[in-house]
Enzyme design. Structure first.
Site, PDB file in Angstrom:
ATOM      1  N   LYS A  38      25.507  -6.178 -78.105  1.00  0.00           N
ATOM      2  CA  LYS A  38      25.444  -6.008 -79.471  1.00  0.00           C
ATOM      3  C   LYS A  38      26.930  -6.657 -80.025  1.00  0.00           C
ATOM      4  O   LYS A  38      27.613  -7.219 -79.539  1.00  0.00           O
ATOM      5  CB  LYS A  38      26.054  -4.228 -79.416  1.00  0.00           C
ATOM      6  CG  LYS A  38      27.021  -3.875 -78.722  1.00  0.00           C
ATOM      7  CD  LYS A  38      26.923  -2.229 -78.365  1.00  0.00           C
ATOM      8  CE  LYS A  38      28.289  -1.812 -77.475  1.00  0.00           C
ATOM      9  NZ  LYS A  38      28.188  -0.292 -77.247  1.00  0.00           N
ATOM     10  N   TYR A 250      55.573 -12.604 -96.122  1.00  0.00           N
ATOM     11  CA  TYR A 250      55.801 -11.293 -96.956  1.00  0.00           C
ATOM     12  C   TYR A 250      56.590 -10.145 -96.727  1.00  0.00           C
ATOM     13  O   TYR A 250      56.847  -9.658 -95.647  1.00  0.00           O
ATOM     14  CB  TYR A 250      54.095 -10.806 -96.930  1.00  0.00           C
ATOM     15  CG  TYR A 250      53.273 -11.554 -97.651  1.00  0.00           C
ATOM     16  CD1 TYR A 250      53.323 -11.705 -99.284  1.00  0.00           C
ATOM     17  CD2 TYR A 250      52.121 -12.152 -97.062  1.00  0.00           C
ATOM     18  CE1 TYR A 250      52.530 -12.916 -99.652  1.00  0.00           C
ATOM     19  CE2 TYR A 250      51.203 -13.023 -97.701  1.00  0.00           C
ATOM     20  CZ  TYR A 250      51.408 -13.413 -99.032  1.00  0.00           C
ATOM     21  OH  TYR A 250      50.456 -14.023 -99.569  1.00  0.00           O
TER      22      TYR A 250
HETATM   23  C1  PLP Z   1      28.527  -0.222 -76.087  1.00  0.00           C
HETATM   24  C2  PLP Z   1      27.829   0.305 -75.009  1.00  0.00           C
HETATM   25  C3  PLP Z   1      27.788  -0.003 -73.632  1.00  0.00           C
HETATM   26  C4  PLP Z   1      28.598  -1.032 -73.071  1.00  0.00           C
HETATM   27  O1  PLP Z   1      29.745  -0.761 -72.949  1.00  0.00           O
HETATM   28  P1  PLP Z   1      31.238  -1.384 -72.371  1.00  0.00           P
HETATM   29  O2  PLP Z   1      32.293  -0.430 -72.253  1.00  0.00           O
HETATM   30  O3  PLP Z   1      31.296  -2.465 -73.245  1.00  0.00           O
HETATM   31  O4  PLP Z   1      30.684  -1.977 -70.966  1.00  0.00           O
HETATM   32  C5  PLP Z   1      26.965   0.858 -72.536  1.00  0.00           C
HETATM   33  N1  PLP Z   1      26.127   1.674 -73.331  1.00  0.00           N
HETATM   34  C6  PLP Z   1      26.357   2.121 -74.553  1.00  0.00           C
HETATM   35  C7  PLP Z   1      25.502   3.377 -74.908  1.00  0.00           C
HETATM   36  C8  PLP Z   1      26.998   1.585 -75.461  1.00  0.00           C
HETATM   37  O5  PLP Z   1      26.897   1.898 -76.718  1.00  0.00           O
END
Ligand code: PLP
Length: 355
Positions: A38, A250
């Site tokens: 994702k 800044y």
């Molecule tokens: C993002 C996510 C994962 C992966 O989590 P990590 O901590 O990056 O390994 C797994 N399951 C769900 C439902 C998620 O939203």
């Protein structure tokens, strides 16, 4: 774009991502290990990452949103490609057309789903998505509602898996077992990256790691079992000498306490280099740390190179890499490695390595 036209280079080691997937697979003997890609593969390029994982043997992928799934469907045509965010009304046909697996988290989503396979998401403590206790009770009393579909996995998500002694871990495991006993038998999916390191009790029929694939330490406070994946090098644009009492950047939040040499580098918060790193972060030159001084601005960041006479305009500074992990940068920025990676900007020259 010619290499000399680039002011910053982000190298992404796809071989290390594949190696990390194998490490996780070996740590999760109870079932296969998916790839969570994702947010554009945690900022590193979902299509490239998914292709590398697929080549390593990964056959289960998760994204957050439908459009992320559509963007990589062609890359992993024969794999399970699941969408975590649930079934938004009106998107059902797209899931069927592209052979995508929705993660259903409410009775309404279950009733609207006309495809065959789905993942059932149950809430065991996160209170975000997933069937809650009331909906589960209704479903348990009316299991015919599930008759139309094949539940590929019953899934839940851990609240605090990176904190091994948080009692919520055990509680969620128990709740998950209880929920599964209420529903028709189906394979399970539980652990994220850190969950895999909670031990065999948290094993399931499909683990769902993301961050650890990309080198974020799934065991904070302990040595990182994962390989580093990214290196971000930025060009020094200018170097100047300033006398005692001169401020930099800044709002003049940093003032030279000694005659100083200041290097201005081609990187800023528009590149995802967090402004909270102002006067806190560092870079690396030749393997030694160089302190960040003054405010991080949109396109420029300043470093105190008084003790590094070799730093000249045109030099490269490492701001992420073997000496400076996403977790290191996150600690200085007051965030986590996930946010450091997913913030990485769009202006970098990206280079993918396969070995
Ligand atoms: C993002 C996510 C994962 C992966 O989590 P990590 O901590 O990056 O390994 C797994 N399951 C769900 C439902 C998620 O939203």
């Amino acid at each position: 774009m010619p290499a000399e036209a680039t002011q910053a280079t982000l190298e992404i080691d796809l071989g290390a991502i594949a190696a990390n997937w194998r490490i996780l697979r070996d740590r999760h003997p109870s079932g296969p290990v998916a790839g969570v890609v994702k947010a554009d593969g945690y900022g590193l390029g979902a299509a490239r990452v998914a292709a590398a994982l697929h080549e390593a043997g990964c056959r289960h992928f998760f994204v957050a949103y439908l459009n992320e799934a559509l963007a990589i469907r062609d890359v992993v045509p024969d794999a399970m490609l699941a969408v975590l965010s649930g079934l938004i009304p009106g998107t059902e046909d797209a899931y069927v057309t592209h052979g995508l697996t929705p993660v259903l988290g409410s009775l309404d989503e279950i009733d609207r789903w006309r495809g065959r396979q789905a993942i059932l998401h149950v809430d065991t403590g996160m209170s975000r998505l997933g069937l809650d206790a009331r909906e589960l009770a209704i479903l348990a009393g009316d299991p015919g509602r599930l008759n139309r579909l094949t539940v590929r996995y019953v899934m839940s998500h851990l609240v605090s898996s990176e904190v091994p002694d948080d009692p919520i871990n055990r509680l969620q495991r128990e709740r998950f077992a209880a929920v599964r006993a209420m529903l028709p038998p189906a394979p399970s999916s539980l652990a994220n990256s850190s969950g895999i390191f909670l031990g065999p009790d948290f094993g399931s029929d499909l683990a769902r790691p993301g961050a650890a694939l990309y080198g974020v330490n799934p065991t904070p406070g302990q040595p990182n079992p994962m390989r580093n994946v990214v290196r971000l090098s930025v060009r020094v644009l200018a170097v100047r000498d300033i006398p005692v009492g001169t401020s930099v950047g800044y709002n003049g939040i940093w003032t030279a306490a000694r005659p100083s040499r200041i290097a201005t580098a081609a990187l800023g918060y528009a590149d995802g280099f967090h402004r909270s790193l102002s006067s806190r972060g560092s870079a690396c030159f030749d393997g030694t740390p160089v302190p960040l001084v003054g405010r991080v601005s949109m396109d420029l960041t300043t470093f105190d190179v008084t003790d590094h006479p070799a730093v000249q305009p045109g030099c490269w500074l490492e701001v992420l890499g073997p000496h400076l992990s996403p977790d290191d940068v996150a600690a200085a920025a007051g965030t986590n490695g996930y946010e450091v990676l997913t913030s990485l900007g769009r202006r970098f020259h990206r280079v993918y390595r396969t070995a």
